[in-house]
Design an enzyme around this catalytic site. Structure first.
Site: not given
Length: 287
Positions: A211, A249
């Site tokens: 990511e 996150h």
């Protein structure tokens, strides 16, 4: 064969009497994981799950009595660092921290300490790992994967589940699936897991789920290009994320000109990795 966990794993659950700890202990036991004990200070001598799992006051006592070699942590964020320290000091070889929201300064202290020991940490803020048909440590659902020869490593828990299920739908199984978590400071990174998969004779191909944010994917690309012989397919989440905005996150943020999905995709493709535009494409890219 698998990496990190298997039928021989002897697991302790730190925070076993909390709601999350108890629920997931039950799931792990039902899957067949060898849960040998749990730890909650002040509740030593109790048993949980209808007398199946004993509870101890400390990891040191639990490890001495049960011979545990692995620990999974389900404690609140403010206690997580101390729980990791306690497990490491008790000689636990492999520590998995599921807890999210652990302060970066706490993790910096943890890494400085753990790096001096013969102990591996996975997480924090991760789903744990699953070796289908053998053991699961953490919160990955056991029914979404079947045994096979695909190693999976991911920064994203949700993507992990999606891709494991997509592989299963195509009749493709996993050797081990490892969720490393997406925090800026963690215990195990892509390169660590890729190296283990490269050495594992039962893993023939690898799927990697990255990511935006940080440079872990670029470092993985360099490792793949120079050290790996097994084929790798990948997906990078957050391809439309705007700079400066955290996505999911704590580590998923594009800043200071680095961490963009396009840069990661370019690095991986130059390393010979087949990069999917959508996660459901990964099984076909693996062949």
């Amino acid at each position: 064969m698998s990496i990190l966990i298997n039928k021989e794993t002897r697991l302790l659950v730190q925070g076993i009497t909390g709601n999350e700890g108890l629920f997931h202990t039950n799931q792990m036991v039902n899957y067949g994981t060898n849960v040998v004990g749990g730890v909650t200070p002040g509740k030593g001598g109790e048993w949980v799950l209808d007398g199946k799992v004993p509870v101890f006051d400390s990891v040191k006592i639990a490890a001495e009595v049960t011979g545990a070699n692995t620990s999974v942590i389900f404690v609140p964020a403010r206690f997580a660092a101390d729980a990791i320290f306690e497990a490491a000091d008790a000689g636990i070889e492999f520590i998995v921290c599921i807890t999210e929201g652990v302060p970066v300064k706490d993790m910096m202290r943890v890494r400085a300490y753990i790096d001096q020991l013969d102990t591996r940490l996975l997480g924090p803020n991760c789903p744990g790992l699953l070796t289908p048909g053998e053991a699961k440590v953490g919160i990955i659902p056991g029914n979404i994967a079947i045994p096979g020869n695909v190693g999976a490593v991911s920064r994203s828990g949700t993507l992990t589940y999606e891709v494991l299920y997509a592989l299963k739908q195509k009749g493709m199984g996993a050797s081990t699936c490892v969720g490393i978590g997406g925090d800026p400071v963690n215990g195990t990174n892509f390169v660590d897991v890729l190296a283990m998969f490269e050495e594992d004779p039962q893993t023939d191909k690898i799927v990697m789920l990255g990511e935006i944010g940080g440079t872990d994917e670029e470092m993985a690309a360099e490792f793949i290009a120079t050290r790996m012989t097994k084929p790798v397919a990948a997906f990078i989440a957050g391809q439309t994320a705007p700079p400066g905005k955290r996505m999911g996150h704590a580590g998923a943020i594009i800043q200071s000109g680095s961490g963009a999905a396009a840069d990661k995709i370019k690095a991986l493709e130059e390393a010979g990795v087949r990069v999917a535009k959508h996660p459901e494409e990964l099984p076909d890219l693996l062949g």
